[in-house]
Design a protein around this motif. Structure first.
Motif, PDB file in Angstrom:
ATOM      1  N   PHE A 128      -5.324   3.928   4.005  1.00 37.50           N
ATOM      2  CA  PHE A 128      -3.858   3.748   4.409  1.00 37.50           C
ATOM      3  C   PHE A 128      -3.155   4.034   3.223  1.00 37.50           C
ATOM      4  O   PHE A 128      -2.258   4.724   2.989  1.00 37.50           O
ATOM      5  N   GLY A 129      -3.492   3.361   2.139  1.00 38.31           N
ATOM      6  CA  GLY A 129      -2.837   3.518   0.753  1.00 38.31           C
ATOM      7  C   GLY A 129      -2.783   4.636   0.395  1.00 38.31           C
ATOM      8  O   GLY A 129      -1.740   5.458  -0.126  1.00 38.31           O
ATOM      9  N   LEU A 158       0.850  -1.094   0.097  1.00 47.48           N
ATOM     10  CA  LEU A 158      -0.040  -0.072   0.144  1.00 47.48           C
ATOM     11  C   LEU A 158       1.074   1.137   0.089  1.00 47.48           C
ATOM     12  O   LEU A 158       0.382   2.161   0.570  1.00 47.48           O
ATOM     13  N   TYR A 159       1.861   1.226  -0.926  1.00 45.88           N
ATOM     14  CA  TYR A 159       2.793   2.434  -0.924  1.00 45.88           C
ATOM     15  C   TYR A 159       3.480   3.009   0.122  1.00 45.88           C
ATOM     16  O   TYR A 159       3.978   4.157  -0.005  1.00 45.88           O
ATOM     17  N   ALA A 160       3.774   2.239   1.254  1.00 46.93           N
ATOM     18  CA  ALA A 160       4.415   2.830   2.380  1.00 46.93           C
ATOM     19  C   ALA A 160       6.060   2.583   2.210  1.00 46.93           C
ATOM     20  O   ALA A 160       6.333   1.178   1.952  1.00 46.93           O
ATOM     21  N   ARG A 165       4.706   3.217  11.021  1.00 46.24           N
ATOM     22  CA  ARG A 165       3.095   3.161  10.860  1.00 46.24           C
ATOM     23  C   ARG A 165       2.725   1.810  11.400  1.00 46.24           C
ATOM     24  O   ARG A 165       1.392   1.744  11.830  1.00 46.24           O
ATOM     25  N   GLU A 223      -3.332   7.639   1.927  1.00 50.40           N
ATOM     26  CA  GLU A 223      -2.641   8.207   2.854  1.00 50.40           C
ATOM     27  C   GLU A 223      -1.140   8.267   2.237  1.00 50.40           C
ATOM     28  O   GLU A 223      -0.247   9.181   2.297  1.00 50.40           O
ATOM     29  N   MET A 224      -0.462   6.961   2.240  1.00 51.95           N
ATOM     30  CA  MET A 224       0.849   6.835   1.858  1.00 51.95           C
ATOM     31  C   MET A 224       0.983   7.460   0.432  1.00 51.95           C
ATOM     32  O   MET A 224       2.320   7.640   0.320  1.00 51.95           O
ATOM     33  N   ARG A 274       8.162   4.440   6.549  1.00 50.06           N
ATOM     34  CA  ARG A 274       6.873   4.501   6.990  1.00 50.06           C
ATOM     35  C   ARG A 274       6.119   3.400   7.514  1.00 50.06           C
ATOM     36  O   ARG A 274       5.529   3.242   8.446  1.00 50.06           O
TER      37      ARG A 274
END
Ligand SMILES: Nc1ncnc2c1ncn2[C@@H]1O[C@H](COP(=O)(O)OP(=O)(O)OP(=O)(O)O)[C@@H](O)[C@H]1O
Ligand SMILES: [Mg+2]
Lengths: 302, 367
Positions: free
Chosen positions: B107-108, A207-209, A217, B110-111, A213
């Motif tokens: 979440f996605g 999810l793009y973290a 998170r 936001e990231m 992060r």
């Protein structure tokens, strides 16, 4: 409807509860007895050659924070005590932070190892724990003293001309305590890290973290209880540490533990020593309260 | 492949080997498949055949030992998972336990650095899409399995990925909920227009939901086709066996004309048969053929019946009845016929019964 059998069982339970009473009494006395004695002593008058005289006095408590001038009897804030309190707090906090900085990556590393080798790593982490505290402390001393391993190596390499004074400094105390208490930080963090489902980490990446992060998170919030437990386990004994500051801090850099010992020894002021001990206990209690609060907050979320 | 349909994911000669030396596991072995845009594509195969491995390579959690994966024609090998416009619905959902339903879904986005208001609006939209509005502020541990599944879906859909990977998302649900979710998934796929790559080992699920199916076994893709192609014209014994019930027989090839041929059945009678696509076997060869149980009818033996056998056993299934026959060469043959209200043809166990093949019932296997 209460049958005879039921009545019998209830009676049985009552009786077996009664049987635990002696154990409870012993436990109660063992846990609170010495504490009550210390509390009592803190309100008595110091004996001339140590011990106490059975006369009520708040002198002990007063001298925790105040000191009386020997010559003109004026009362002022006990700077010496306050600075020792402050040093103890500061060193304990720094020890906790340093242990966290070293312990978190260590726990993460162990938790990501294959299951078979994890126990070996844990064993290696705990080995120092099975070693006598004095020996460990003297080992640190050997490493950092002026003609110790570090200084000799640096001088041979030509990096420094004079040895760096590390022994008998606050730094030495912090280093020693970190070394001694590090396993207490690693183990609880590892325990909560081991329960962390690493698929959550993958879900975070998915999810793009970014790595940072994901750490902030996802990993940190989930292992927070372990971090808090570890911090408490390091902070509390650091605050009352006695051997490490004594050996590595020389005689000058006292911590609370040494100050208390001083009152019961050369200082011959048992009431003050008792009052200081209780003050230490209160500080620890406040830290624990903070822990319970934080743990409850964590509990609400997960 | 049709030219008017663009390729979303192009898997090109991909192999994945775990470990090395004698312990090496060949999880994927030279796999190639082109998945089209806006397609509901299913990977179907038994446990351990490499389905999850292929998804993980597409998502970027693992790297192929050999071969390339392209997204819209662009090689994505160098992209870490957080830079691929691909999202995954994990088999165990992997919801973040320390966040609420809404926080999970947001979440996605936001990231991706979307502004707060946009995230909130998107989360709202997703919540209604999966019908979870009422539970937005629940902890994920306080919702049921089916609800968790929907949150996982919404979380993966919220950033509007180009491709959605679903790893057996329904396997943990009970049958009724599973049927509901199958319909819901199909609806979501057509509403969002996102390419779905769906993993399952349930053949019925694959047949009912997919545009196309890839049947996998032991790290290889055996056949790719529409549900009908894969069911009616299985190319290999494994595919025929894995999808639905079937009868395997041996026959001899006679005349080959294009994609069909005449075969001689074990009974000596001829029958028309379909050939596996792209093969041109020589006449006179022994081949394996499959005949689906529902593609035959039973009758009294006559010149119209292609095979005959002794009826061993009759099992009544409500909508249809299964007949187990023993053929002359001692192989077992199963026929399935729908029950009708006007009573059924009366056959008794032990009787000699003829089998009539429907048109296109015989499929030759590639082996
Ligand atoms: N990290 C790994 N290390 C070693 N072997 C692995 C690893 N991951 C998967 N494998 C092996 O690769 C093969 C394919 O595994 P994969 O998880 O892709 O199967 P699958 O088709 O998803 O099965 P299932 O339906 O049970 O989920 C299996 O034999 C598995 O044991
Ligand atoms: Mg799998």
């Amino acid at each position: 409807m209460a049958t005879d059998a039921q009545t019998a069982i209830v009676g049985e339970i009552r009786r077996s509860r009664l049987l635990t009473l002696p154990a409870l009494i012993v436990l109660f006395l063992a846990a609170s007895g010495p504490l009550l004695v210390v509390l009592l002593y803190s309100f008595l008058t110091a004996g001339d050659y140590g011990g106490v005289k059975w006369a009520f006095s708040t002198e002990g408590w007063q001298s925790v924070f105040l000191e009386r001038d020997i010559f003109d009897d004026t009362v002022s804030v006990a700077d010496a005590h306050l600075s020792i309190f402050w040093r103890s707090l500061r060193l304990s906090l720094m020890t906790t932070l340093l242990s966290l900085a070293l312990g978190f990556p260590t726990a993460y590393f162990i938790a990501t190892q294959p299951e078979k080798t994890r126990n070996l790593w844990l064993f290696l982490i705990t080995i120092p724990f099975w070693t006598n505290l004095l020996i460990r402390t003297f080992a640190i001393m050997e490493v950092i003293r002026n003609r110790g391993i570090v200084n000799t190596a640096l001088m041979k390499l030509g990096a420094i001309a004079e040895p760096i004074q590390m022994l008998y400094t606050d730094f030495a105390i912090m280093l020693g305590m970190t070394y001694v208490y590090l396993p207490l930080m690693v183990l609880p963090i590892y325990a909560s890290m081991e329960k962390l489902d690493f698929r959550l980490v993958e879900a975070g990446y998915d999810l793009y973290a970014t790595r940072w992060r994901v750490l902030r998170r996802i990993i940190l919030p989930i292992v927070k209880p372990g971090i808090i437990a570890g911090s408490i386990l390091v902070f509390v004994p650091s605050l009352g540490a006695y051997v490490t500051p004594r050996v590595l801090g020389g005689g000058k850099n006292l911590m609370l533990g040494n100050l208390i010992e001083l009152q019961f020894g050369q200082g011959r002021n048992w009431p003050l020593g008792s009052a200081l001990a209780i003050t230490l206990l209160v500080i620890v209690m406040i830290a624990l309260l903070f822990y319970v609060r934080a743990a409850q907050k964590g509990g609400e979320h997960g | 492949m049709d030219n008017d349909e663009k390729t979303a994911i192009d898997v090109d000669g991909v192999s994945k080997i775990f470990g090395s030396g004698p312990d090496a596991v060949h999880a994927l072995d030279d796999v190639s498949v082109a998945i089209r845009e806006n397609e509901f594509f299913t990977l179907l195969g038994p446990s351990g055949c490499g389905k999850t491995t292929l998804l993980r390579l597409i998502a970027g959690f693992d790297h192929p030992t050999a071969g390339h994966i392209r997204l819209h024609g662009e090689n994505i090998a160098h992209l870490p998972p957080y830079k691929r416009p691909v999202n995954t619905v994990f088999q165990n959902y992997a919801l973040f336990p320390h966040m609420t339903v809404a926080q999970n879904i947001g979440f996605g986005l936001e990231m991706l650095g979307k502004p707060k208001r946009e995230v909130a609006a998107s989360v709202d939209e997703m919540l209604s899409l999966v019908q979870m509005r009422d539970l937005a502020n629940r902890q994920t541990s306080q919702i049921s399995g089916g609800q968790q599944q929907r949150v996982a879906l919404a979380r993966a859909l919220a950033p509007h990925p180009k491709v959605l990977l679903l790893d057996e998302p329904l396997s943990a649900l009970d049958l009724k909920l599973r049927k509901e979710m199958q319909i819901e998934l199909k609806r979501l796929q057509s509403e969002t227009g996102i390419t779905f790559i769906f993993v399952t080992h349930d053949q019925e699920e694959a047949l009912t939901m997919s545009n196309r199916i890839a049947v996998m076994s032991a790290g290889k893709i055996l056949q790719i086709g529409t549900p009908r192609e894969v069911y009616d014209h299985p190319a290999e014994r494994f595919v025929a066996d894995f999808i639905g019930e079937t009868n395997f027989l041996t026959a001899t090839l006679q005349d080959v004309e294009g994609s069909t041929a005449t075969v001689t059945l074990p009974s000596g009678k001829p029958a028309r048969a379909s050939l596996p696509s792209g093969t041109h076997p020589d006449a006179g060869r022994q081949v394996s053929i499959v005949i689906r149980p529902e593609h035959v009818t039973l009758a009294l033996p006559s010149h119209e019946t292609s095979l005959t056998g002794r009826l061993e056993d009759i099992v009544y299934f409500g909508t249809d009845t299964h007949y187990r026959l023993r053929l002359a060469d001692d192989t077992l043959f199963i026929a399935r016929m729908q029950n009708r209200r006007d009573g059924e043809a009366a056959f008794d166990p032990g009787a000699e019964v003829g089998i009539v093949l429907a048109d296109g019932a015989v499929q030759v296997l590639r082996d």
